[in-house]
Scaffold this motif. Structure first.
Motif, short mmCIF file in Angstrom:
data_model
loop_
_atom_site.label_atom_id
_atom_site.label_comp_id
_atom_site.label_asym_id
_atom_site.label_seq_id
_atom_site.Cartn_x
_atom_site.Cartn_y
_atom_site.Cartn_z
N ASN A 105 -3.50 1.63 -8.85
CA ASN A 105 -4.56 2.07 -7.96
C ASN A 105 -5.43 0.89 -7.55
O ASN A 105 -5.82 0.76 -6.37
CB ASN A 105 -5.42 3.12 -8.66
CG ASN A 105 -6.52 3.65 -7.76
OD1 ASN A 105 -6.26 4.21 -6.69
ND2 ASN A 105 -7.77 3.46 -8.17
N ARG A 153 1.50 3.87 -3.19
CA ARG A 153 1.18 5.29 -3.06
C ARG A 153 2.35 6.16 -3.52
O ARG A 153 2.16 7.13 -4.27
CB ARG A 153 0.83 5.62 -1.60
CG ARG A 153 0.42 7.08 -1.40
CD ARG A 153 0.40 7.48 0.05
NE ARG A 153 -0.39 6.59 0.87
CZ ARG A 153 0.12 5.79 1.80
NH1 ARG A 153 1.43 5.76 2.03
NH2 ARG A 153 -0.66 5.01 2.51
N GLU A 154 3.55 5.78 -3.11
CA GLU A 154 4.73 6.57 -3.48
C GLU A 154 4.96 6.55 -4.99
O GLU A 154 5.22 7.58 -5.61
CB GLU A 154 5.97 6.01 -2.77
CG GLU A 154 7.27 6.70 -3.13
CD GLU A 154 8.47 6.09 -2.46
OE1 GLU A 154 9.56 6.17 -3.05
OE2 GLU A 154 8.32 5.53 -1.35
N MET A 190 -3.48 -1.14 -4.94
CA MET A 190 -3.50 -0.52 -3.62
C MET A 190 -4.83 -0.77 -2.94
O MET A 190 -4.88 -1.05 -1.73
CB MET A 190 -3.22 0.98 -3.72
CG MET A 190 -3.16 1.68 -2.38
SD MET A 190 -2.37 3.31 -2.43
CE MET A 190 -3.34 4.15 -3.67
N TRP A 191 -5.92 -0.72 -3.72
CA TRP A 191 -7.25 -0.96 -3.14
C TRP A 191 -7.37 -2.38 -2.62
O TRP A 191 -7.81 -2.59 -1.49
CB TRP A 191 -8.34 -0.69 -4.19
CG TRP A 191 -9.70 -1.02 -3.65
CD1 TRP A 191 -10.48 -0.27 -2.83
CD2 TRP A 191 -10.42 -2.25 -3.85
NE1 TRP A 191 -11.64 -0.94 -2.50
CE2 TRP A 191 -11.63 -2.15 -3.12
CE3 TRP A 191 -10.16 -3.41 -4.57
CZ2 TRP A 191 -12.58 -3.18 -3.10
CZ3 TRP A 191 -11.10 -4.44 -4.56
CH2 TRP A 191 -12.29 -4.32 -3.84
N VAL A 240 0.84 -1.20 0.00
CA VAL A 240 0.00 0.00 0.00
C VAL A 240 0.87 1.25 0.00
O VAL A 240 0.68 2.17 -0.80
CB VAL A 240 -0.95 -0.01 1.21
CG1 VAL A 240 -1.65 1.36 1.35
CG2 VAL A 240 -1.99 -1.12 1.07
N HIS A 241 1.86 1.30 0.89
CA HIS A 241 2.71 2.48 0.99
C HIS A 241 3.61 2.64 -0.24
O HIS A 241 3.79 3.76 -0.74
CB HIS A 241 3.55 2.40 2.26
CG HIS A 241 2.75 2.30 3.51
ND1 HIS A 241 1.71 3.16 3.80
CD2 HIS A 241 2.81 1.42 4.55
CE1 HIS A 241 1.17 2.83 4.97
NE2 HIS A 241 1.82 1.78 5.44
N ILE A 286 2.40 8.68 -6.94
CA ILE A 286 2.69 10.11 -6.85
C ILE A 286 3.77 10.49 -7.86
O ILE A 286 3.65 11.48 -8.59
CB ILE A 286 3.11 10.49 -5.42
CG1 ILE A 286 1.91 10.39 -4.47
CG2 ILE A 286 3.70 11.90 -5.37
CD1 ILE A 286 2.28 10.49 -2.99
#
Length: 300
Positions: free
Chosen positions: A124, A94-95, A127-128, A90-91, A98
């Motif tokens: 995405n 996200r990085e 991550m979900w 997840v982290h 971005i």
């Protein structure tokens, strides 16, 4: 005013073979498309007396610490290291989202931007479903504790290279686990399913990332990168690789599994020869590739 990075180097996608690769990967992404919100049939629970992570992938595997754990502690550790692994995803996702979003449709990334749309959409989704797994079966996502490497002013072209090499390192490490977890029949079908789907998508992302990293590195070299910058860049990448593997060793996970002295255990494990050998197995595709193209020195 936009803070999106720019580069004076030409678009790396001007190579015909890179364009052809992007076309093939985009076609495959379209053919493999799935809706994550309807693909998963999330069970109400996953038995806690089963393994959630392959024992061979646990951070204690091959060490004396594993032999001291009770069967209950071992299964608890597999459960919490599983949740921690998906939390790291997840982290990490996200990085990378971005960073890719800051570069999509900007100078120097005109050609790969079409594939970036597939990449962003798929990441995405990943991550979900990783977050959903953590929240549904553990009620939380472990916080991001990864050590941040010190930032120093860099040429934008070097920064672009480092962004995509970090993404590649992250994806190849994760994929090593995905392949093995997807194939492990000891694990719950839901665990195998999310790892299989992630590997399916990541195989395309890795093929793209390896070629993009190679092209960006070639442009740095062709632009006259000096030896000091080359060595500093290689040292940063080497440290990032080490830090990425160290992030798997979590005192919070050991605590949740009922293992005392998590910080001391982490330090012992990080220096254990069996764990260093395990890291080498996880990393060999990454380090072999980065050595071949000249980012890492031979023998690293």
């Amino acid at each position: 005013m936009s803070d999106a990075p720019t580069s004076e180097a030409p678009d790396p996608g001007d190579a015909a073979e890179f364009r052809a690769l992007l076309d093939r990967l985009s076609d495959k992404a379209t053919a493999d498309y799935y809706n994550p919100y309807t693909t998963f049939d999330w069970p109400k629970s996953i038995p806690t007396d089963d393994f959630w992570m392959s024992p061979e992938l646990l951070t204690v595997h091959g060490t004396e610490a594993m032999e001291t754990l009770t069967p209950e502690q071992l299964r608890a550790l597999s459960r919490w290291e599983s949740i921690h692994f998906y939390s790291l995803n997840v982290h990490g996702i996200r990085e990378l989202l971005i960073e890719v979003m800051r570069r999509i449709h900007t100078p120097g990334f005109e050609t790969p931007s079409e594939f970036f749309h597939h990449f962003v959409g798929e990441e995405n989704d990943h991550m979900w479903f990783f977050a959903t797994f953590c929240l549904t079966y553990a009620g939380r996502i472990y916080p991001d504790k990864k050590l941040r490497l010190p930032e120093t002013p860099r040429d934008p072209a070097v920064e672009n290279f480092l962004v995509f090499v970090r993404i590649l390192v992250f994806e190849q490490i994760v994929d090593h686990y995905n392949v093995r977890l997807a194939a492990d029949e000891r694990l719950h079908p839901t665990i195998r399913h999310i790892n299989r789907l992630h590997h399916q998508d990541e195989s395309r992302h890795i093929a793209f990332g390896r070629r993009l990293v190679e092209l960006l590195w070639e442009r740095l070299v062709a632009a006259g990168m000096d030896e000091r910058t080359r060595r500093a860049t290689g040292a940063y990448v080497d440290r990032y690789i080490t830090t990425s593997m160290e992030s798997f060793y979590s005192p919070a996970v050991y605590r949740d599994a009922g293992i005392p002295d998590g910080y001391a255990l982490r330090q012992r494990l990080l220096t254990h020869p069996a764990r260093r050998a395990a890291h080498a197995r996880v990393l060999h595709k990454t380090t072999d590739f980065l050595t071949r193209i000249g980012v890492l020195d031979a023998g690293k």
